[in-house]
Design a protein around this motif. Structure first.
Motif, PDB file in Angstrom:
ATOM      1  N   ILE A   1      37.113  -9.143  72.221  1.00  0.00           N
ATOM      2  CA  ILE A   1      37.986  -8.425  73.221  1.00  0.00           C
ATOM      3  C   ILE A   1      37.452  -8.459  74.361  1.00  0.00           C
ATOM      4  CG2 ILE A   1      37.471  -6.336  72.671  1.00  0.00           C
ATOM      5  CD1 ILE A   1      40.156  -5.308  72.629  1.00  0.00           C
ATOM      6  N   ARG A   2      38.036  -8.237  75.581  1.00  0.00           N
ATOM      7  CA  ARG A   2      37.357  -8.067  77.050  1.00  0.00           C
ATOM      8  C   ARG A   2      37.347  -6.777  77.428  1.00  0.00           C
ATOM      9  NH1 ARG A   2      41.433 -13.238  78.499  1.00  0.00           N
ATOM     10  NH2 ARG A   2      40.148 -14.672  78.162  1.00  0.00           N
ATOM     11  N   GLN A   3      36.597  -5.978  76.597  1.00  0.00           N
ATOM     12  CA  GLN A   3      36.381  -4.552  76.836  1.00  0.00           C
ATOM     13  C   GLN A   3      35.296  -4.107  76.017  1.00  0.00           C
ATOM     14  OE1 GLN A   3      35.794  -1.874  78.817  1.00  0.00           O
ATOM     15  NE2 GLN A   3      37.871  -1.787  79.234  1.00  0.00           N
ATOM     16  N   ASN A   4      34.353  -3.085  76.692  1.00  0.00           N
ATOM     17  CA  ASN A   4      33.076  -2.783  75.697  1.00  0.00           C
ATOM     18  C   ASN A   4      33.756  -1.683  74.867  1.00  0.00           C
ATOM     19  OD1 ASN A   4      31.362  -4.089  77.299  1.00  0.00           O
ATOM     20  ND2 ASN A   4      31.415  -2.526  79.101  1.00  0.00           N
ATOM     21  N   THR A   5      34.550  -2.148  73.805  1.00  0.00           N
ATOM     22  CA  THR A   5      35.308  -1.518  72.842  1.00  0.00           C
ATOM     23  C   THR A   5      35.146  -2.255  71.338  1.00  0.00           C
ATOM     24  OG1 THR A   5      36.739  -0.522  74.324  1.00  0.00           O
ATOM     25  CG2 THR A   5      37.504  -0.935  71.886  1.00  0.00           C
ATOM     26  N   GLU A   6      34.808  -1.442  70.531  1.00  0.00           N
ATOM     27  CA  GLU A   6      34.841  -1.680  69.168  1.00  0.00           C
ATOM     28  C   GLU A   6      36.041  -1.250  68.368  1.00  0.00           C
ATOM     29  OE1 GLU A   6      32.437  -4.335  67.820  1.00  0.00           O
ATOM     30  OE2 GLU A   6      31.705  -4.000  70.019  1.00  0.00           O
ATOM     31  N   ILE A   7      36.718  -1.990  67.557  1.00  0.00           N
ATOM     32  CA  ILE A   7      38.052  -1.489  66.903  1.00  0.00           C
ATOM     33  C   ILE A   7      37.720  -1.760  65.319  1.00  0.00           C
ATOM     34  CG2 ILE A   7      40.245  -1.514  66.352  1.00  0.00           C
ATOM     35  CD1 ILE A   7      40.572  -2.706  69.540  1.00  0.00           C
ATOM     36  N   SER A   8      37.700  -0.669  64.619  1.00  0.00           N
ATOM     37  CA  SER A   8      37.521  -1.061  63.070  1.00  0.00           C
ATOM     38  C   SER A   8      38.534  -0.263  62.288  1.00  0.00           C
ATOM     39  CB  SER A   8      35.913  -0.449  62.842  1.00  0.00           C
ATOM     40  OG  SER A   8      35.130  -1.057  63.548  1.00  0.00           O
ATOM     41  N   ALA A   9      38.618  -0.492  61.125  1.00  0.00           N
ATOM     42  CA  ALA A   9      39.655  -0.124  60.322  1.00  0.00           C
ATOM     43  C   ALA A   9      39.161   0.327  58.851  1.00  0.00           C
ATOM     44  CB  ALA A   9      40.748  -1.074  60.135  1.00  0.00           C
ATOM     45  N   ALA A  10      39.662   1.353  58.281  1.00  0.00           N
ATOM     46  CA  ALA A  10      39.276   1.585  56.743  1.00  0.00           C
ATOM     47  C   ALA A  10      40.355   2.120  55.994  1.00  0.00           C
ATOM     48  CB  ALA A  10      38.157   2.567  57.136  1.00  0.00           C
ATOM     49  N   VAL A  11      40.137   2.110  54.821  1.00  0.00           N
ATOM     50  CA  VAL A  11      40.911   2.991  53.896  1.00  0.00           C
ATOM     51  C   VAL A  11      39.723   3.691  53.130  1.00  0.00           C
ATOM     52  CG1 VAL A  11      42.249   2.472  51.497  1.00  0.00           C
ATOM     53  CG2 VAL A  11      42.888   1.243  53.412  1.00  0.00           C
ATOM     54  N   LEU A  12      39.979   4.987  53.136  1.00  0.00           N
ATOM     55  CA  LEU A  12      38.993   5.946  52.245  1.00  0.00           C
ATOM     56  C   LEU A  12      39.798   6.752  51.214  1.00  0.00           C
ATOM     57  CD1 LEU A  12      36.302   6.742  52.805  1.00  0.00           C
ATOM     58  CD2 LEU A  12      37.097   8.583  54.138  1.00  0.00           C
ATOM     59  N   GLN A  13      39.367   6.670  50.038  1.00  0.00           N
ATOM     60  CA  GLN A  13      39.802   7.321  48.721  1.00  0.00           C
ATOM     61  C   GLN A  13      39.534   8.504  48.742  1.00  0.00           C
ATOM     62  OE1 GLN A  13      37.955   4.373  46.219  1.00  0.00           O
ATOM     63  NE2 GLN A  13      40.121   2.886  45.962  1.00  0.00           N
ATOM     64  N   LYS A  14      40.466   9.240  48.074  1.00  0.00           N
ATOM     65  CA  LYS A  14      40.370  10.783  48.118  1.00  0.00           C
ATOM     66  C   LYS A  14      38.901  11.142  47.756  1.00  0.00           C
ATOM     67  CE  LYS A  14      42.441  14.793  46.003  1.00  0.00           C
ATOM     68  NZ  LYS A  14      43.608  15.407  45.184  1.00  0.00           N
ATOM     69  N   GLY A  15      38.281  12.096  48.288  1.00  0.00           N
ATOM     70  CA  GLY A  15      37.022  12.678  47.901  1.00  0.00           C
ATOM     71  C   GLY A  15      35.881  11.852  48.667  1.00  0.00           C
ATOM     72  N   GLN A  16      36.183  10.624  48.890  1.00  0.00           N
ATOM     73  CA  GLN A  16      35.192   9.597  49.656  1.00  0.00           C
ATOM     74  C   GLN A  16      34.802  10.001  50.870  1.00  0.00           C
ATOM     75  OE1 GLN A  16      33.445   7.195  47.767  1.00  0.00           O
ATOM     76  NE2 GLN A  16      34.424   8.098  46.251  1.00  0.00           N
ATOM     77  N   HIS A  17      33.603   9.891  51.621  1.00  0.00           N
ATOM     78  CA  HIS A  17      32.869  10.083  52.687  1.00  0.00           C
ATOM     79  C   HIS A  17      32.545   8.753  53.493  1.00  0.00           C
ATOM     80  CE1 HIS A  17      31.442  14.262  51.557  1.00  0.00           C
ATOM     81  NE2 HIS A  17      32.430  14.019  50.727  1.00  0.00           N
ATOM     82  N   LEU A  18      32.819   8.881  54.725  1.00  0.00           N
ATOM     83  CA  LEU A  18      32.350   7.691  55.608  1.00  0.00           C
ATOM     84  C   LEU A  18      31.969   8.138  56.842  1.00  0.00           C
ATOM     85  CD1 LEU A  18      32.860   4.518  55.405  1.00  0.00           C
ATOM     86  CD2 LEU A  18      34.873   4.709  56.512  1.00  0.00           C
TER      87      LEU A  18
END
Length: 230
Positions: free
Chosen positions: A158-175
């Motif tokens: 991408i043409r910007q100083n940006t990082e784009i991330s995605a996640a699925v987090l299950q109930k009770g889990q930490h990230l």
């Protein structure tokens, strides 16, 4: 934690018949001076498109346009010669640069649900480019999946100083969320999360500068924008 909490009910809602859309930031006919974007993040539109309808051919320039298909499939066609489907779990990044024209249409018999995201580039009038990947965070939950950025492990650039991330987090889990740049913006696609002292759910978003741990109060899906200093 100093944070800007953007509740879902403060988004713009526009019903066009074939298009049911929620605007996180001012867009088209919906305008609120309090919601004009965050850092380089200018648009998050949460669109549901009726069968056999869509966006007719229209132009863009000098914008990084990311499409995340959540359910169904959208057919893309553009002036660079790209033509094909973007399916659920797939992502498209169109760097409009000097200018492109494109259309997006739901050719199927079921509604399509997608996010359309605009990032203001740090380079103007560059050559237009097109990128598309399959990366569904449901396949490998409880971890970040980088979608686009400038780092070597980013599958789309991408043409910007940006990082784009995605996640699925299950109930009770930490990230853990550890930024590379100046500002975090987390948008909740589904479920409910605890981010520091804030509880956020579907359509909510939170902007903040700290590194934090996110806890899932329900099975949840989110997208994280690691943004440059405004």
């Amino acid at each position: 934690m100093n944070a800007f909490l953007h509740r879902s009910e403060h988004r713009g809602h526009v019903q066009h018949g074939w298009l049911n859309t929620y605007h996180s930031f001012s867009f088209a006919s919906w305008y609120d001076p309090n919601y004009m974007g965050v850092s380089a993040l200018r648009v998050i539109n949460d669109d549901t498109i009726a069968p056999h309808r869509g966006f007719a051919t229209h132009p863009h320039d000098n914008m990084e346009i990311l499409t995340c298909v959540l359910s169904g499939a959208i057919t893309h066609k553009d002036s660079m010669g790209n033509h094909g489907d973007i399916k659920a779990g797939e992502w498209q990044l169109m760097s409009a640069g000097t200018g492109i024209q494109h259309s997006e249409r739901n050719e199927g018999d079921e509604a399509v649900h997608l996010l359309q995201i605009w990032i203001i580039p740090n380079e103007r009038d560059a050559e237009p480019t097109y990128q598309q990947i399959a990366k569904d965070p449901h396949d490998y939950p409880n971890q970040w999946h980088i979608i686009a950025g400038t780092s070597t492990n980013a599958p789309m650039k991408i043409r910007q100083n940006t990082e784009i991330s995605a996640a699925v987090l299950q109930k009770g889990q930490h990230l853990a969320l550890n930024k590379l740049h100046a500002l975090n913006y987390v948008h909740v696609i589904s479920g409910m999360l605890k981010i520091a002292e804030h509880t956020v759910s579907v359509g909510d978003a939170l902007a903040f500068a700290d590194d934090v741990e996110i806890i899932a109060l329900e099975d949840s899906q989110m997208i994280w924008f690691d943004l440059p200093k405004p």
